[in-house]
Design a protein around this motif. Structure first.
Motif, short mmCIF file in Angstrom:
data_model
loop_
_atom_site.label_atom_id
_atom_site.label_comp_id
_atom_site.label_asym_id
_atom_site.label_seq_id
_atom_site.Cartn_x
_atom_site.Cartn_y
_atom_site.Cartn_z
N SER A 1 -15.35 5.21 13.79
CA SER A 1 -14.07 5.04 13.10
C SER A 1 -13.45 3.68 13.43
CB SER A 1 -13.11 6.17 13.44
OG SER A 1 -12.77 6.15 14.81
N LYS A 2 -13.64 3.22 14.66
CA LYS A 2 -13.14 1.89 15.04
C LYS A 2 -13.93 0.80 14.33
CE LYS A 2 -11.27 3.39 19.40
NZ LYS A 2 -11.44 3.46 20.82
N ALA A 3 -15.22 1.03 14.15
CA ALA A 3 -16.05 0.06 13.43
C ALA A 3 -15.61 -0.02 11.98
CB ALA A 3 -17.52 0.44 13.54
N THR A 4 -15.27 1.11 11.39
CA THR A 4 -14.83 1.14 9.99
C THR A 4 -13.52 0.39 9.81
OG1 THR A 4 -15.97 3.23 9.65
CG2 THR A 4 -14.30 2.66 8.04
N THR A 5 -12.63 0.46 10.80
CA THR A 5 -11.34 -0.24 10.68
C THR A 5 -11.52 -1.75 10.68
OG1 THR A 5 -10.88 -0.23 13.06
CG2 THR A 5 -10.07 1.65 11.78
N LEU A 6 -12.66 -2.24 11.18
CA LEU A 6 -12.92 -3.68 11.14
C LEU A 6 -12.89 -4.21 9.71
CD1 LEU A 6 -15.83 -4.39 13.63
CD2 LEU A 6 -13.43 -4.94 13.88
N LEU A 7 -13.33 -3.38 8.79
CA LEU A 7 -13.40 -3.83 7.40
C LEU A 7 -12.02 -4.23 6.89
CD1 LEU A 7 -15.88 -1.12 6.12
CD2 LEU A 7 -16.39 -3.48 6.78
N SER A 8 -11.03 -3.36 7.04
CA SER A 8 -9.69 -3.70 6.56
C SER A 8 -9.06 -4.80 7.42
CB SER A 8 -8.79 -2.46 6.52
OG SER A 8 -8.63 -1.92 7.81
N LYS A 9 -9.31 -4.76 8.72
CA LYS A 9 -8.74 -5.77 9.61
C LYS A 9 -9.30 -7.16 9.31
CE LYS A 9 -7.64 -2.67 13.40
NZ LYS A 9 -7.93 -2.28 14.79
N CYS A 10 -10.50 -7.21 8.74
CA CYS A 10 -11.11 -8.49 8.38
C CYS A 10 -10.90 -8.83 6.91
CB CYS A 10 -12.61 -8.46 8.71
SG CYS A 10 -12.97 -8.48 10.48
N GLY A 11 -10.11 -8.03 6.21
CA GLY A 11 -9.80 -8.31 4.81
C GLY A 11 -10.90 -7.97 3.84
N ILE A 12 -11.75 -7.05 4.21
CA ILE A 12 -12.85 -6.63 3.33
C ILE A 12 -12.40 -5.38 2.59
CG2 ILE A 12 -15.23 -5.82 3.24
CD1 ILE A 12 -15.67 -7.47 5.84
N SER A 13 -12.33 -5.49 1.28
CA SER A 13 -11.84 -4.35 0.48
C SER A 13 -12.92 -3.74 -0.42
CB SER A 13 -10.65 -4.78 -0.37
OG SER A 13 -11.03 -5.83 -1.22
N ASN A 14 -14.06 -4.34 -0.46
CA ASN A 14 -15.12 -3.86 -1.35
C ASN A 14 -16.29 -3.24 -0.59
OD1 ASN A 14 -15.98 -6.25 -0.23
ND2 ASN A 14 -16.97 -7.00 -2.08
N ALA A 15 -16.00 -2.53 0.50
CA ALA A 15 -17.06 -1.92 1.29
C ALA A 15 -17.65 -0.73 0.56
CB ALA A 15 -16.51 -1.46 2.63
N PRO A 16 -18.95 -0.52 0.70
CA PRO A 16 -19.61 0.60 0.04
C PRO A 16 -19.16 1.94 0.63
CG PRO A 16 -21.13 -0.52 1.50
CD PRO A 16 -19.87 -1.33 1.50
N PRO A 17 -19.27 3.02 -0.16
CA PRO A 17 -18.85 4.34 0.31
C PRO A 17 -19.52 4.78 1.62
CG PRO A 17 -19.32 4.40 -2.03
CD PRO A 17 -19.73 3.04 -1.54
N ALA A 18 -20.72 4.31 1.88
CA ALA A 18 -21.42 4.70 3.12
C ALA A 18 -20.64 4.29 4.36
CB ALA A 18 -22.81 4.06 3.15
N CYS A 19 -19.78 3.29 4.24
CA CYS A 19 -18.99 2.85 5.40
C CYS A 19 -17.91 3.86 5.75
CB CYS A 19 -18.34 1.51 5.11
SG CYS A 19 -19.51 0.13 5.11
N TYR A 20 -17.46 4.64 4.79
CA TYR A 20 -16.36 5.57 5.01
C TYR A 20 -16.80 7.01 5.11
CZ TYR A 20 -13.81 1.41 3.73
OH TYR A 20 -13.33 0.14 3.69
N ALA A 21 -18.08 7.27 4.90
CA ALA A 21 -18.58 8.66 4.93
C ALA A 21 -18.64 9.19 6.33
CB ALA A 21 -19.95 8.71 4.29
#
Length: 103
Positions: free
Chosen positions: A83-103
């Protein structure tokens, strides 16, 4: 020292050398070198990790996220909370992550 003990020590030394050499060169995976993932380690471990650094965000942005997110289930084995790894996406400004990142 017996021959058997000597051979065991020799095998252990060779195994450690192989690990160190592999660590030094890293392994390319998902368009990044595994050594580069170390840039993000602080931001995904501990109770209150600091925000990701610019270097960490650069690594994440260079990676093939579709590929990288497939490895999410393996993160606890190396001490990383998914879950902490997944938060990196928003913290780094990445908004187009694939669904596998949030599953």
């Amino acid at each position: 020292m017996s021959t058997r003990v000597f051979l065991q020590c020799l095998v252990m030394a060779m195994a450690l050398t192989a690990i160190v050499v592999e660590e030094a060169y890293g392994i390319p995976i998902c368009n990044i070198d595994t050594n580069d993932l170390g840039q993000c380690r602080a931001a995904v471990t501990g109770n209150q990790p600091p925000p990701p650094t610019g270097e960490c965000c650069g690594v994440i942005k260079r990676s093939d996220l579709s590929c990288l997110c497939k490895y999410k289930s393996y993160l606890p084995a190396v001490g990383i909370d998914p879950s902490k790894a997944t938060t990196l996406l928003s913290k780094c400004g990445i908004s187009n992550a694939p669904p596998a990142c949030y599953a």
